[in-house]
Design a protein around this motif. Structure first.
Motif, short mmCIF file in Angstrom:
data_model
loop_
_atom_site.label_atom_id
_atom_site.label_comp_id
_atom_site.label_asym_id
_atom_site.label_seq_id
_atom_site.Cartn_x
_atom_site.Cartn_y
_atom_site.Cartn_z
N GLU A 162 25.44 3.59 40.30
CA GLU A 162 25.63 2.20 39.92
C GLU A 162 26.46 2.01 38.65
OE1 GLU A 162 22.81 -0.54 40.84
OE2 GLU A 162 21.66 0.77 42.14
N ILE B 54 25.53 -7.06 33.44
CA ILE B 54 24.92 -6.63 34.70
C ILE B 54 25.51 -7.46 35.84
CG2 ILE B 54 22.78 -6.54 36.05
CD1 ILE B 54 22.69 -4.48 33.91
N TYR C 242 29.64 -0.88 36.41
CA TYR C 242 29.24 -1.69 35.27
C TYR C 242 30.09 -1.40 34.04
CZ TYR C 242 25.01 -3.09 37.72
OH TYR C 242 24.14 -3.63 38.61
N THR D 92 22.55 -2.68 28.82
CA THR D 92 21.52 -3.66 29.18
C THR D 92 20.50 -3.03 30.12
OG1 THR D 92 23.05 -5.51 28.89
CG2 THR D 92 21.12 -5.91 30.28
N PHE D 93 20.98 -2.27 31.10
CA PHE D 93 20.07 -1.61 32.04
C PHE D 93 19.19 -0.60 31.32
CE2 PHE D 93 18.76 1.60 35.06
CZ PHE D 93 18.18 0.82 36.04
N LYS D 94 19.81 0.23 30.48
CA LYS D 94 19.04 1.24 29.74
C LYS D 94 18.01 0.58 28.83
CE LYS D 94 22.74 4.68 29.70
NZ LYS D 94 23.73 5.36 28.85
N SER E 109 22.49 -4.92 42.86
CA SER E 109 23.71 -4.35 42.29
C SER E 109 24.80 -4.36 43.36
CB SER E 109 23.46 -2.91 41.84
OG SER E 109 23.25 -2.09 42.97
N PHE F 103 20.80 5.59 38.81
CA PHE F 103 21.63 4.50 38.28
C PHE F 103 22.95 5.05 37.75
CE2 PHE F 103 23.20 2.10 34.65
CZ PHE F 103 23.38 0.85 35.20
N LEU G 209 13.36 -2.89 40.45
CA LEU G 209 14.02 -1.58 40.50
C LEU G 209 13.84 -1.01 41.90
CD1 LEU G 209 12.51 -0.05 37.21
CD2 LEU G 209 14.85 -0.90 37.49
#
Length: 145
Positions: A26, A135, A30, A37-39, A111, A22, A77
Motif C-alpha cells: 500500500e 491517506i 501513498y 499518518t498510517f504509522k 486503500s 502495508f 484494518l
C-alpha cells in the motif's frame, strides 16, 4: 486455518504484520504524509485499544488480520500476508468479522490497492477516491443480505 480474536501482547504481532503488508503493498500508493499518518494510527495505543482485532492462523503462524470498530460495523484494518494472497484467507476473515458485526451494513475506507478486493467481497463504493492527511481511500459499504 483458525480465526480468533487477538488480545494482549499478541496485538503487537498483529500490528507488525499490518505494517509489513502495508509497506509492501500500500505504501507505494501513498505520499510520505500518508505513510506517516498510517504509522501514527497503528502506533496510537488509544486508537488501537478501541478495535476488535481478529487473526487468521495457519498452524501457529499469523497470516492475516482484520480489525473493526463501531460494534463491528466499520473495518479499520484488513491485511493478509502477501505469501497467502488469493487463498481465501481474506474472505474467511471478512466472513468472521461479518458474523461479529451488529448492524445491517459494514463500512470501510478502502486503500487504492484493496478496492477490487472489497468489490469481490460485495462492497460498493459510496463516492470517488478521497485524500485526508495523505491517506488515499474510497469509502465503501457492504449491505448484509
Amino acid at each position: 486455518m483458525r480465526i480468533e480474536e487477538i488480545s494482549g501482547n499478541d496485538r503487537e504481532q498483529a500490528l507488525k504484520l499490518v505494517l509489513s503488508v502495508f509497506m509492501e503493498y500500500e505504501a507505494p500508493d501513498y505520499s510520505e504524509q500518508g505513510m506517516q499518518t498510517f504509522k501514527d494510527f497503528i502506533g496510537n495505543r488509544e486508537a488501537i485499544d478501541c478495535l476488535k482485532i481478529y487473526g487468521a492462523y495457519l498452524d501457529d503462524e499469523l497470516v492475516g488480520v482484520i480489525a473493526t470498530r463501531n460494534h463491528g460495523n466499520h473495518i479499520a484494518l484488513f491485511f493478509v500476508d502477501g505469501r497467502h494472497h488469493q487463498k481465501g484467507i481474506g474472505r474467511k476473515l471478512f466472513e468472521y468479522a461479518l458474523e461479529k458485526s451488529t448492524g445491517n451494513k459494514i463500512t470501510v475506507n478502502s486503500s487504492p490497492y484493496a478496492v477490487e478486493v472489497y468489490k469481490k467481497l460485495g462492497f460498493v463504493p459510496n463516492s470517488g477516491e478521497q485524500v485526508v492527511d495523505g491517506i488515499r481511500f474510497t469509502p465503501m459499504t457492504y449491505i448484509k443480505g
